[in-house]
Design an enzyme around this catalytic site. Structure first.
Site, PDB file in Angstrom:
ATOM      1  CG  ASP A  18      -2.769  -0.651   0.647  1.00  0.00           C
ATOM      2  OD1 ASP A  18      -2.597  -1.030  -0.153  1.00  0.00           O
ATOM      3  OD2 ASP A  18      -2.671  -1.104   2.424  1.00  0.00           O
TER       4      ASP A  18
HETATM    5  C1  BGC Z   1      -3.057  -3.950   4.605  1.00  0.00           C
HETATM    6  C2  BGC Z   1      -2.109  -4.327   3.317  1.00  0.00           C
HETATM    7  C3  BGC Z   1      -1.055  -4.111   2.496  1.00  0.00           C
HETATM    8  C4  BGC Z   1       0.596  -4.623   3.712  1.00  0.00           C
HETATM    9  C5  BGC Z   1       0.848  -3.884   2.970  1.00  0.00           C
HETATM   10  C6  BGC Z   1      -1.803  -3.969   5.628  1.00  0.00           C
HETATM   11  O1  BGC Z   1      -1.757  -2.520   6.585  1.00  0.00           O
HETATM   12  O2  BGC Z   1      -4.096  -3.979   5.368  1.00  0.00           O
HETATM   13  O3  BGC Z   1      -3.727  -4.378   2.740  1.00  0.00           O
HETATM   14  O4  BGC Z   1      -0.701  -5.431   1.744  1.00  0.00           O
HETATM   15  O5  BGC Z   1       0.319  -3.395   4.680  1.00  0.00           O
HETATM   16  O6  BGC Z   1       0.892  -2.326   2.684  1.00  0.00           O
END
Ligand code: BGC
Length: 825
Positions: A487
């Site tokens: 993200d």
């Molecule tokens: C989110 C995921 C994401 C991950 C890496 C997590 O906090 O829930 O959807 O893939 O972070 O960024």
């Protein structure tokens, strides 16, 4: 390394973690509830309850970011002469003669002793009930008669947890309660649009009560010394506005050796619109009376507790391993599976790191969580898949998150995360392999929940694949969109404004060349699954009723797309020793030896090795070796290396974190299993195991209770990486995709018991030191006892016998009933 103190230990026989010192390095929590009514409870009884949605139906109040950290919860105050104490030590913090907290499967038992009195509280949410039971047992272990004054305490939340924290000009005038016998009702906003109320009851006569917080606590006192308790005098306050609470006051006399039970019940009720009131302004309490009557004696509560324990027995009997290694067995048989169920229930919404108001259910998160529990409760997995797919758009894109109460996509965050669609295939295939239920593909599922827009679930899968194919960049690799799994890799965001969120800020998409190797690998893995599924359907495994498709042609079409993607990765995604991570907006390499920082990233190594791209040319082996060389450290594998030391405008949030934390070179436990699976597919059992053991809580538990800080019985999202100020420190415990991925990895790839369409595939990948082990696996209507003889081999099944008869291949064909399987490697 600093001397490590121990705060607790595992009790495998009872499936409990036993905390023996209340001053853990961070609150160590547990979850109560399995379907609608949920609670979070810390080892000192802090936490809160809610109905279905931690934002919209918060029942009791909790202050995140508090000082001290975990303040507010369900508290029992015991006043014995001049001494006031709590069974869970907090909030009074009176030193106890004995303290113990046992976190078990959906229950917590906290016991304290002081001056010859033992107080033990069992907290749980009975199956199918909208209530938290708190069974308090007081026992006089002294030789004198004890006259105790007991005060209970809960603080109501004014339902919407977000406005409860903000809108005080309104909140301080809306609070309303009713008191009837030993029950305190919370009915704020019931007069208008709410058809729900809550109550707090005790199954004994009370000698007083309080419902107004300031009257009970006093304006200059705290939870640690509420005035009413310190003086031993309830005020019988009736809340009008301000902050309503619920506190019962009970005088208890105990003869030497005598013990008494009190059943406290925190319940939630919904009424029909035309049955809301029994008289003007008086709430209709019929349903509350009925619920109380179901749980108002020790016997009834004990029976409900026994049912909860049986429920967990049944769930944990589906996959059980005996390896003789307690540390492995307890994670596989108990805690990993338990954490998977918790993440399924809560997604990323409510923990001590997730406030319950920020995030709903994630599209990609929920699909991944599904592989962690689909073997336990397939019908709920089925429903979850339909709910998720219903938030998809007609072009295959989808909402990144949705709210569990409404099941609607979350407009604040919107869509455009280009990995999201692939995960629907991942989740659906896992469901069908476990259950054999192809009929799910025939379910009519809407787009964006719009009635009239329904197409089959299979069609949703198809457009998911197409979404990737229709969004390729200049190297024929998938465009990343807002972000892929990471993200925080925001390649189209370009933000200089600290008031903007990296996640929601408007992205530049015109002219972008930002491509993702992580999505490329994910596409190949899920694409192969999709092709195999189409072939099954072409072979008549299921004749679609609601939609038609030439499945053979579809399989061919997608195989071609997968092959093209493999070519693109080999041509444009290989850096010499590892797979690139991405191309940025301008088409420059990310995760390359040419880069100054962030030369190598874990996500593309994980997915491209799982996809086995270029295995024949040695790419997989080189990539796995590079992970060991550049990413691995004492505590696991970091996300990228070297860490970013400055903010890079073109990369976004990833470079906003200090070195070693979160997505900037933290050990993001979630993605370690991807590399471990890559190792397993490559047959490198020793390496797979050594990576796995580094992030396995039961292995860390022994060594690092103080360093690690967070709960030693579950995985956390992130452990500070080698570049961090304090490597090895854990954060974001409980709600993480790590749970499902650890489960998937150990159950299917290390121990090697893999559900497949026509049976169970056996293909372990083990360290050379592994000894014989047995897996008990219920699968559909069958019950397999599978014993593996590794014979010092890391990989490769030599012979399999099913009920004494040799079979060819590695798939045990499914047939109902009990079966004995022997496997030699
Ligand atoms: C989110 C995921 C994401 C991950 C890496 C997590 O906090 O829930 O959807 O893939 O972070 O960024």
């Amino acid at each position: 390394m600093e001397q490590q103190k121990r705060y607790g230990h595992f009790d495998d026989q009872h499936r409990e973690y036993v905390i023996t010192d209340p001053q853990t390095p961070w609150p160590w929590i547990n979850y109560l509830g399995n379907e609608d009514f949920f609670s979070l409870i810390s080892n000192t009884a802090g936490g809160y309850s809610f109905y279905k949605d931690a934002k919209f139906r918060r029942i009791t109040r909790y202050r995140y970011n508090n000082v001290p950290m975990d303040n507010g919860g369900r508290y029992f105050y015991i006043k014995d002469g001049d001494t006031v104490w709590n069974p869970g030590w907090k909030p009074c913090k009176t030193p106890l003669d004995f303290y113990e907290c046992r976190h078990g499967m959906s229950y917590t038992r906290i016991t304290g002793k002081k001056n010859g009195v033992e107080a033990s509280v069992l907290f749980f949410v009975p199956l199918k009930k909208w209530a938290e039971v708190q069974k308090l047992t007081l026992k006089n272990e002294s030789n004198e008669v004890k006259n105790l004054k007991l005060f209970s305490f809960e603080e109501w939340c004014l339902w919407n947890a977000a406005t409860d924290m903000e809108n005080f000009q309104r909140n301080f005038s809306t609070g309303e309660v009713e008191i009837e016998g030993s029950t305190i009702y919370h009915k704020t906003e019931y007069r208008e649009r709410r058809n729900h109320y809550a109550f707090y009851h005790v199954n004994a006569p009370i000698q007083g009560f309080d419902t107004d917080r300031e009257t009970f606590v006093g304006l200059y006192n705290e939870f640690a010394d509420p005035q009413a308790v310190m003086e031993g005098k309830p005020r019988n306050s009736h809340a009008h506005g301000w902050s309503p609470i619920a506190s019962h006051y009970i005088e208890v006399t105990l003869q030497p050796g005598e013990s008494k039970d009190f059943v406290f019940l925190l319940g939630y009720i919904e009424n029909e619109q035309d049955e809301k009131f029994e008289a003007p302004q008086v709430i209709n309490k019929d349903k509350a009376h009925a619920l109380i009557a179901e749980l108002d004696t020790t016997e009834k509560v004990d029976k409900a507790f026994a049912e909860l324990c049986e429920y967990w027995d049944a769930l944990l009997n589906i996959y059980k391993v005996r390896t003789g290694n307690d540390k492995l067995d307890r994670m596989v048989n108990i805690w990993n599976q338990y954490q998977c169920m918790v993440t399924f229930n809560f997604s990323r919404s409510a923990s001590f790191f997730e406030s319950g108001v920020g995030r709903g259910m994630g599209f990609r998160d929920s699909n991944q969580d599904l592989v962690g529990f689909v073997h336990q409760i397939p019908p709920r997995a089925r429903q979850r898949i339909i709910d998720i797919a219903s938030t998809q758009f007609p072009d295959g894109g989808c909402y990144h998150q949705y709210q569990p109460l409404t099941k609607r996509g979350n407009n604040d965050i919107g869509g455009g995360f280009n990995d999201d669609p692939c995960w629907l295939i991942f989740g659906t295939v896992a469901y069908i392999k476990e259950t054999g239920d192809f009929s799910i593909l025939d379910e009519m599922v809407p787009f964006d929940n719009q009635p009239g827009s329904e197409v089959t679930l299979f069609e949703h899968l198809k457009i998911s694949m197409d979404h990737v194919i229709k969004n390729l960049g200049p190297h024929m690799l998938p465009l990343i969109g807002r972000a892929d799994w990471n993200d925080c890799l925001n390649l189209n965001c370009f933000s200089w404004d600290p008031n903007e969120s990296f996640q929601t800020t408007e992205n530049v998409s015109e002219g972008t060349k930002a491509e993702s190797l992580m999505i490329a690998g994910l596409f190949v893995v899920t694409g192969k699954d999709y092709v195999a599924l189409c072939k099954k359907l072409a072979n008549g495994q299921w004749s679609m009723v609601n939609g038609q498709c030439d499945f053979s042609a579809e399989a061919e079409r997608m195989q071609a797309a997968v092959d093209a993607m493999i070519d693109a990765v080999k041509k444009h995604g290989w850096d010499g020793e590892w797979y690139l991570r991405a191309y940025d907006f301008y088409g420059r390499k990310i995760g390359s030896n040419e880069c100054e920082e962030g030369k190598i990233f874990i996500e593309s190594q994980g997915w491209c090795t799982m996809a086995e791209i270029g295995a024949e040319d040695g790419m997989v082996a080189k990539s796995l070796d590079s992970c060991k060389k550049y990413l691995e450290c004492e505590h696991g594998m970091v996300l990228n290396n070297p860490a970013f030391t400055k903010y890079i405008y073109e990369y976004g949030e990833i470079s906003s974190y200090p070195e070693g934390y979160k997505e900037n070179a933290g050990i993001f436990c979630h993605n370690n299993p991807w590399v471990i699976i890559g190792e397993c597919l490559a047959g490198r059992g020793n390496d797979a195991w050594s990576h796995y053991a580094k992030i396995l809580p039961s292995y860390v538990e022994e060594k690092y209770q103080t360093l690690h800080k967070v709960e030693p019985y579950v995985n956390c999202q992130m452990v500070a990486g080698k570049d961090a100020f304090k490597p090895g420190e854990g954060k974001n415990s409980w709600l993480t995709g790590t749970a499902a991925w650890m489960w998937y990895t150990v159950s299917e790839f290390i121990l090697g018991i893999k559900p497949d369409y026509d049976g169970i595939r056996i293909d372990p990948c083990l360290p050379e030191t592994a000894t014989d082990y047995t897996v008990q696996r219920k699968f559909r209507e069958a019950d397999y006892e599978i014993t593996i003889h590794p014979n010092g081999q890391q990989k490769g099944v030599k012979t399999i016998t099913l009920d004494g008869q040799p079979i060819s291949g590695t798939v045990i064909p499914y047939s109902p009933g009990k079966h004995i399987v022997e496997v030699t490697m």
